[in-house]
Design a protein around this motif. Sequence first.
Motif: not given
Length: 483
Positions: A61-69, A409-411
């Motif tokens: 999940l981490r690469p998926v969420v990092a790309r989405a962010d 600021l985050y997104a």
Amino acid sequence: MTSASAVEPLAYDVVVIGAGPVGENVADRARAAGLSTAVVESELVGGECSYWACMPSKALLRPVVARADARRVPGLAEAVRGPLDTEAVLAHRDAYASHWKDDGQVAWLEGIGAVVHRGHGRLTGPRAVTVTAPDGTEHPLTARHAVALCTGSRAVVPGLPGIDTVRPWTSREATSAKAVPDRLVVVGGGVVGVEMATVWGALGSQVTLLVRGRGLLPRMEPFAGELVAEALREAGADLRTGVSATSVRRAAPDGPVVVTLDDGETVEADEILFATGRAPRTDDLGLETIGLEPGSWLTVDDSCRVEGTPWLYAVGDVNHRALLTHQGKYQARIAGAAIAAGARREGAGPDASPWGPHTATADHAAVPQVVFTDPEAASVGLTLAEAERAGHRVRAVDYDLADVAGAGLYADGYRGRARMVVDLDREILRGVTFVGPGIGELLHSATVAVAGEVPIDRLWHAVPAYPTISEIWLRLLETYRDS
């Protein structure tokens, strides 16, 4: 095969059956108290969490969420428009699952002085365990003070017509698959279902999510499931609620799975994942030899001792209090301290325990959980509906996370929501829920507030840093004051 009765039993102070994180922590606390400890494991030392659940699923999940962010950050979004590197993502997962080898975990247990017995452990009477080794030989063990059952739970696959012919995925296959299916049907809208729909959809599967109920994440506040459902649909998933599978089949051994639904429609996919609940792994533990029911959840007190059996402890999933690794490890610390205290009363072990009170109270009112989807969903304590059913006089205080400066600021285009459930009589929090990108790390502050029963008038003095998403705390308090 050697008869167990013909071999002198090996005696330990404590025998732990199950070497997942829960069993490892019981063993660690017992050894820290000076008690000799045996740990019995029939699969991999490290258990479900290390190889088929927490670690591999979050590594996926981490690469998926990092790309989405990253796609929501100006100046970076265009650089991450391409697909994920599937081979690299799966390799990352394999590394975090230790390539399904447990050498390191075995070394850790042996390093604390525990003795590892490979094989299937069964109770054969009070304080008696027989281990059937992989070669079929039997090895009897006895426990001077306690036996701890830490065998966890298993995925439940419904007995649908045709289920034996389709080789269905459970959470194990979903977190360890070596290739991305072109089409994946996910049955179930709980945590496993939504997390795996998120992963495999991002890696290229066309995901169809079948949910019997009205929405996702039914144990959280309704808005949590609504926001996650909205995001899954935007990512391309076909989400169908209020439907059930009635039968499954494969037209050929290597052909597609055809799922028939209760509305008469069919869905075709390359693989099908059933994320439809868990059952205790207690069916072959010899519970009948001590008057308990095989296959049952085990009822325990707040020290995790099985009711009516002073020497037997059931820790983690098997007691059905909170089926989460961190809660199981918490229970293990409590149970280990309770076992040590009991051993001291019986004249063994040191005079004091460093592990604090011997009761697990957080399982009742302050259980934290993060769902690692995009957006993340996190909660602790009671939902509004649960608090009302429990008889508390409560108020829900809601706030749109998009209106917090740190979230913007985050997104770009940040979407999220927060709720705190306030006990109006005691002026404390009964529960907190956050949904939005990057909110998983907010949850421990909420857990401290709920578990510590921090009064509202003290929370005003816990000042959040500006500009961070944690400023949501100030906004929630202001909303409560002004409403």
